[in-house]
Design a protein around this motif. Sequence first.
Motif, short mmCIF file in Angstrom:
data_model
loop_
_atom_site.label_atom_id
_atom_site.label_comp_id
_atom_site.label_asym_id
_atom_site.label_seq_id
_atom_site.Cartn_x
_atom_site.Cartn_y
_atom_site.Cartn_z
N THR A 118 24.04 71.21 22.71
CA THR A 118 22.80 70.44 22.82
C THR A 118 22.97 69.23 23.76
O THR A 118 22.09 68.37 23.81
N GLN A 119 24.11 69.16 24.44
CA GLN A 119 24.40 68.15 25.47
C GLN A 119 24.48 66.73 24.93
O GLN A 119 24.37 65.78 25.70
N GLN A 120 24.71 66.57 23.65
CA GLN A 120 24.89 65.22 23.10
C GLN A 120 26.22 64.63 23.55
O GLN A 120 26.32 63.42 23.81
N ILE A 121 27.26 65.47 23.62
CA ILE A 121 28.57 64.99 24.09
C ILE A 121 28.49 64.60 25.57
O ILE A 121 29.06 63.58 26.00
N ASP A 125 29.35 60.96 27.47
CA ASP A 125 30.22 60.82 28.64
C ASP A 125 29.49 60.12 29.79
O ASP A 125 30.08 59.29 30.50
N ILE A 126 28.23 60.44 29.98
CA ILE A 126 27.45 59.81 31.05
C ILE A 126 27.30 58.31 30.80
O ILE A 126 27.33 57.50 31.75
N MET A 127 27.18 57.92 29.55
CA MET A 127 27.05 56.49 29.21
C MET A 127 28.39 55.74 29.27
O MET A 127 28.45 54.55 29.00
N GLY A 128 29.45 56.45 29.62
CA GLY A 128 30.76 55.80 29.74
C GLY A 128 31.53 55.70 28.45
O GLY A 128 32.55 54.99 28.37
N VAL A 129 31.09 56.42 27.41
CA VAL A 129 31.78 56.41 26.12
C VAL A 129 32.85 57.50 26.11
O VAL A 129 32.62 58.61 26.61
N ASN A 130 34.01 57.16 25.59
CA ASN A 130 35.06 58.17 25.41
C ASN A 130 34.64 59.05 24.23
O ASN A 130 34.96 58.76 23.07
N SER A 131 33.93 60.13 24.51
CA SER A 131 33.34 60.95 23.46
C SER A 131 34.40 61.58 22.56
O SER A 131 34.18 61.73 21.35
N ALA A 132 35.55 61.93 23.13
CA ALA A 132 36.61 62.53 22.32
C ALA A 132 37.12 61.54 21.29
O ALA A 132 37.29 61.87 20.11
N ASN A 133 37.36 60.32 21.72
CA ASN A 133 37.84 59.29 20.81
C ASN A 133 36.77 58.92 19.78
O ASN A 133 37.05 58.77 18.60
N TYR A 134 35.53 58.80 20.24
CA TYR A 134 34.44 58.37 19.36
C TYR A 134 34.12 59.42 18.29
O TYR A 134 33.84 59.06 17.13
N SER A 205 42.42 68.36 13.99
CA SER A 205 42.56 68.34 15.45
C SER A 205 42.25 69.70 16.07
O SER A 205 41.55 69.79 17.09
N VAL A 206 42.74 70.78 15.45
CA VAL A 206 42.49 72.12 15.99
C VAL A 206 41.01 72.47 15.89
O VAL A 206 40.41 73.00 16.84
N SER A 207 40.39 72.17 14.76
CA SER A 207 38.97 72.46 14.59
C SER A 207 38.12 71.63 15.54
O SER A 207 37.14 72.12 16.10
N SER A 208 38.50 70.38 15.74
CA SER A 208 37.78 69.52 16.69
C SER A 208 37.91 70.06 18.11
O SER A 208 36.94 70.06 18.87
N TYR A 209 39.11 70.51 18.47
CA TYR A 209 39.30 71.07 19.80
C TYR A 209 38.43 72.30 20.03
O TYR A 209 37.78 72.43 21.07
N LYS A 210 38.39 73.19 19.04
CA LYS A 210 37.60 74.41 19.17
C LYS A 210 36.11 74.09 19.30
O LYS A 210 35.39 74.70 20.10
N GLY A 211 35.64 73.12 18.53
CA GLY A 211 34.24 72.76 18.62
C GLY A 211 33.91 71.97 19.87
O GLY A 211 32.87 72.19 20.50
N TYR A 212 34.79 71.06 20.26
CA TYR A 212 34.54 70.19 21.41
C TYR A 212 34.52 70.98 22.72
O TYR A 212 33.80 70.62 23.66
N SER A 213 35.30 72.06 22.78
CA SER A 213 35.43 72.81 24.04
C SER A 213 34.53 74.05 24.10
O SER A 213 34.76 74.93 24.91
N VAL A 214 33.52 74.12 23.23
CA VAL A 214 32.61 75.26 23.23
C VAL A 214 31.83 75.32 24.54
O VAL A 214 31.39 74.30 25.07
N GLU A 215 31.68 76.52 25.04
CA GLU A 215 30.84 76.76 26.23
C GLU A 215 29.90 77.91 25.93
O GLU A 215 30.34 78.99 25.53
N GLY A 216 28.61 77.70 26.11
CA GLY A 216 27.64 78.77 25.87
C GLY A 216 26.55 78.32 24.93
O GLY A 216 26.02 77.21 25.03
N GLY A 217 26.24 79.18 23.95
CA GLY A 217 25.15 78.90 23.04
C GLY A 217 25.58 78.99 21.59
O GLY A 217 26.76 78.80 21.25
#
Length: 250
Positions: A118-121, A125-134, A205-217
């Motif tokens: 949904t492009q929230q992340i 990133d566009i606002m200059g926030v470290n989204s991964a850390n936040y 960490s693993v679950s966050s990585y899988k969710g954070y790196s999703v591409e598609g729908g």
Amino acid sequence: MITLKGSLMELGRYVQLMGRVLSRPDRWRMFMRQYVTEMFQLGYNSIGIVLIISFFIGAVICLQIKLNIQSPWMPRMVVGYTTREIMLLEFSSSIMCLILAGKVGSNIASELGTMRITQQIDALDIMGVNSANYLVLPKVLGLMTIMPILVTFSVAAGILGAYATSLMGTTTLAELTEGFRYEFNQWFFWCGMIKAVVYAFIIASVSSYKGYSVEGGSVEVGKASTDAVVLSSVLVLFADVFLTQILTTK
């Protein structure tokens, strides 16, 4: 098909993400608020299932041990002693974390995956926030903080479940209590706490990585959630072998 090259690339992307996650938060007040929220969502909401499963597993372990120890040469207190050791060393730390990997891991992966598609992340990133850390660091630290507490509750519920079997005539309260107290080694309790912290980091960490790196729908979000549970469970079992060897070797 999983290849060595693909696995190494996944590992590299995971390490890069963790490098962004494990950095100093920009706003501590906002971080602490999110940290407490994640502890509540990931830990407090899991207390019910932890207590229920641990209670009945403790009862079943006690019944099975009594069923398989019929020798008149074996002291009755062995039932309580063996139940305590199983709950402390393996079930409440390793098996309970595997169960929570299914509940907590899928929750984290689906939440971050939905934010990604949904492009929230991207907006962060566009606002200059470290989204991964936040987004990820509060989840990792929150689960690492609350997991030892859940493991403690699991041990207590398992012991109560064992005591409940005395109502069925399995053994007496005095014999169970003697077994629970017999040669109690405090280090075994701390072994479970150390395992719980390590497993919590792996799951979050693993679950966050899988969710954070999703591409598609939405289909990819569901796949990422499933992959997160499977991979984190495998890594927990892999880590269990080494931690048990390291922590319990004299």
